[in-house]
Every structure is written in C-alpha cells, then in structure tokens.
Motif scaffolding. Structure first.
Motif, PDB file in Angstrom:
ATOM      1  N   LEU A  37      18.730 -13.361  22.724  1.00 20.67           N
ATOM      2  CA  LEU A  37      17.573 -14.191  23.143  1.00 20.67           C
ATOM      3  C   LEU A  37      17.416 -13.988  24.322  1.00 20.67           C
ATOM      4  CD1 LEU A  37      18.614 -17.452  21.150  1.00 20.67           C
ATOM      5  CD2 LEU A  37      16.569 -15.766  20.601  1.00 20.67           C
ATOM      6  N   LEU A  38      18.383 -13.942  25.460  1.00 25.50           N
ATOM      7  CA  LEU A  38      18.212 -13.642  26.817  1.00 25.50           C
ATOM      8  C   LEU A  38      17.256 -12.354  27.137  1.00 25.50           C
ATOM      9  CD1 LEU A  38      21.436 -14.590  28.298  1.00 25.50           C
ATOM     10  CD2 LEU A  38      19.381 -16.095  28.457  1.00 25.50           C
TER      11      LEU A  38
ATOM     12  N   GLU B  51       5.825 -17.863  32.263  1.00 28.85           N
ATOM     13  CA  GLU B  51       6.688 -19.021  32.742  1.00 28.85           C
ATOM     14  C   GLU B  51       7.533 -19.896  31.689  1.00 28.85           C
ATOM     15  OE1 GLU B  51       4.419 -21.612  35.310  1.00 28.85           O
ATOM     16  OE2 GLU B  51       3.910 -19.851  36.504  1.00 28.85           O
ATOM     17  N   GLN B  52       6.956 -19.958  30.456  1.00 29.32           N
ATOM     18  CA  GLN B  52       7.657 -20.752  29.322  1.00 29.32           C
ATOM     19  C   GLN B  52       8.896 -19.822  29.079  1.00 29.32           C
ATOM     20  OE1 GLN B  52       4.610 -20.908  26.240  1.00 29.32           O
ATOM     21  NE2 GLN B  52       3.800 -22.932  27.221  1.00 29.32           N
ATOM     22  N   HIS B  53       8.778 -18.512  29.028  1.00 31.47           N
ATOM     23  CA  HIS B  53      10.066 -17.741  28.648  1.00 31.47           C
ATOM     24  C   HIS B  53      11.189 -17.772  29.685  1.00 31.47           C
ATOM     25  CE1 HIS B  53       9.011 -16.264  24.535  1.00 31.47           C
ATOM     26  NE2 HIS B  53       7.915 -16.536  24.727  1.00 31.47           N
ATOM     27  N   ALA B  54      10.490 -17.602  30.680  1.00 35.49           N
ATOM     28  CA  ALA B  54      11.635 -17.908  31.896  1.00 35.49           C
ATOM     29  C   ALA B  54      12.371 -19.221  32.075  1.00 35.49           C
ATOM     30  CB  ALA B  54      10.795 -17.715  33.246  1.00 35.49           C
ATOM     31  N   ASP B  55      11.469 -20.088  31.559  1.00 31.92           N
ATOM     32  CA  ASP B  55      12.269 -21.431  31.487  1.00 31.92           C
ATOM     33  C   ASP B  55      13.135 -21.567  30.430  1.00 31.92           C
ATOM     34  OD1 ASP B  55      10.946 -22.730  33.510  1.00 31.92           O
ATOM     35  OD2 ASP B  55       9.287 -23.631  32.293  1.00 31.92           O
ATOM     36  N   LYS B  56      12.863 -20.825  29.286  1.00 32.90           N
ATOM     37  CA  LYS B  56      13.715 -20.870  27.775  1.00 32.90           C
ATOM     38  C   LYS B  56      14.833 -20.156  28.488  1.00 32.90           C
ATOM     39  CE  LYS B  56      10.173 -21.203  24.566  1.00 32.90           C
ATOM     40  NZ  LYS B  56       9.444 -20.760  23.389  1.00 32.90           N
TER      41      LYS B  56
ATOM     42  N   GLN C 297      22.110 -24.562  30.232  1.00 33.79           N
ATOM     43  CA  GLN C 297      22.732 -25.385  28.948  1.00 33.79           C
ATOM     44  C   GLN C 297      23.657 -24.929  28.074  1.00 33.79           C
ATOM     45  OE1 GLN C 297      21.529 -28.283  30.769  1.00 33.79           O
ATOM     46  NE2 GLN C 297      21.940 -28.923  28.861  1.00 33.79           N
ATOM     47  N   TYR C 298      23.654 -23.636  27.995  1.00 35.71           N
ATOM     48  CA  TYR C 298      24.446 -22.897  26.908  1.00 35.71           C
ATOM     49  C   TYR C 298      25.662 -22.359  27.589  1.00 35.71           C
ATOM     50  CZ  TYR C 298      26.502 -20.222  22.973  1.00 35.71           C
ATOM     51  OH  TYR C 298      27.373 -19.639  22.208  1.00 35.71           O
TER      52      TYR C 298
ATOM     53  N   LEU D 169      19.635 -16.995  37.209  1.00 38.18           N
ATOM     54  CA  LEU D 169      18.827 -17.792  37.466  1.00 38.18           C
ATOM     55  C   LEU D 169      17.786 -17.444  38.449  1.00 38.18           C
ATOM     56  CD1 LEU D 169      21.121 -21.057  37.218  1.00 38.18           C
ATOM     57  CD2 LEU D 169      19.281 -20.345  35.465  1.00 38.18           C
ATOM     58  N   ILE D 170      18.500 -16.971  39.582  1.00 42.52           N
ATOM     59  CA  ILE D 170      17.124 -16.593  40.539  1.00 42.52           C
ATOM     60  C   ILE D 170      16.120 -15.758  40.244  1.00 42.52           C
ATOM     61  CG2 ILE D 170      17.388 -15.369  43.015  1.00 42.52           C
ATOM     62  CD1 ILE D 170      18.492 -18.329  42.865  1.00 42.52           C
ATOM     63  N   TYR D 171      16.805 -14.761  39.448  1.00 45.64           N
ATOM     64  CA  TYR D 171      15.668 -13.368  38.873  1.00 45.64           C
ATOM     65  C   TYR D 171      14.549 -14.189  38.094  1.00 45.64           C
ATOM     66  CZ  TYR D 171      18.729 -10.159  41.440  1.00 45.64           C
ATOM     67  OH  TYR D 171      19.294  -9.288  42.507  1.00 45.64           O
ATOM     68  N   ALA D 172      15.214 -15.198  37.180  1.00 43.46           N
ATOM     69  CA  ALA D 172      14.343 -15.463  36.343  1.00 43.46           C
ATOM     70  C   ALA D 172      13.148 -16.448  37.019  1.00 43.46           C
ATOM     71  CB  ALA D 172      15.011 -16.518  35.303  1.00 43.46           C
TER      72      ALA D 172
END
Length: 148
Positions: free
Chosen positions: A41-42, A78-83, A90-91, A115-118
């Motif tokens: 998924l990532l 942005e939605q996919h970066a949030d996901k 969270q996982y 997280l930073i690159y996202a």
C-alpha cells in the motif's frame, strides 16, 4: 419540530460514536497484521502521488485553464500522502515497531524519513521527493522484513 430534531440528533450521535469505534479497531490487540500488504500500500500511494505530480505539471503548462482538474489532482496527491503517513504512524510506528527490535534506531529513522518525504510530496511536485520516498520505503522494507 422538536420531535424531529431529537431522533436526528440521536442518529448523529450513533454515527459519530460508531466512526470512533471503527477507527480505534487497529489499536486493539487483535493480532491481525499484514505487513507485506502495508508495504504494498505504501508503494501504491507513492505511485499515485507521482502520477498526481505529473498531471499537475502537465495541467500547469496547458494553454487554457483546467482549474477543476488541477485542484482534483492536488487534492488526490495530498490525500494519498496523508494515507501514506497514516500507515507509517498508526501501523508501523504505533503497533509494529518494538522498542527491543533489532536495528530499532535505523528502522525508526527510516520511518521518520518516510514521513518527511511524504510531507515534501504534499508541499511540492518535485519528483526527487518521490524517488527518495521510494528508496526509504525499499530500505525499510528490506530491513523490517529481514526480521520476519
């Protein structure tokens, strides 16, 4: 009027409470984990962000306005970066990375890089961030899965 408002409010409370319960499910100790799926998924989110960035760049160069499409691609990115960030925090960080894990510091550093690159992918359309994100996930996957 009041007779209609009370059932509507009760319905709203039930819906809101149900949403909170379903969101919390992942943090109960159910033991149902699929690490390879989360890694897949990532990568899927990275590919979607990359496509969004390419579409944004194309639309910005167009001769006539495509404001609606441009906004939709930005929101998609942005939605996919949030996901992506949700899976990382969270996982992996909250549930899967153990304090006593081998190479804990290295794994934690890679998760932080991800997280930073996202975040940078949300802020820009610089495809270098996509490459760095992909590299960090690949390195994390190899390190993390070698323990399994």
């Amino acid at each position: 009027m009041t007779k209609r408002i009370i059932p509507a409010l009760l319905t709203l409370v039930v819906v809101v409470c149900s949403a909170q319960i379903s969101r919390a499910h992942c943090e109960i100790p159910c033991g149902i984990y699929d690490d390879p799926l989360r890694i897949t998924l990532l990568f899927e989110h990275i590919t979607t962000m990359e496509k969004s960035m390419r579409q944004i760049a194309t639309l910005e160069k167009a001769d006539h306005a495509h404001a609606n499409q441009l906004v939709r691609w930005v929101m998609n990115k942005e939605q996919h970066a949030d996901k992506f960030q949700h899976i990382v925090t969270q996982y992996f960080m909250t549930q899967r990375l153990k304090f006593d894990a081998k190479l804990y510091d290295k794994k934690l550093a890679l998760l932080h890089q991800m997280l930073i690159y996202a975040m940078k992918c949300k802020q820009t359309i610089d495809l270098d961030n996509i490459g760095k994100l992909r590299e960090a996930v690949t390195e994390f996957r190899d390190l993390y899965m070698s323990d399994k």
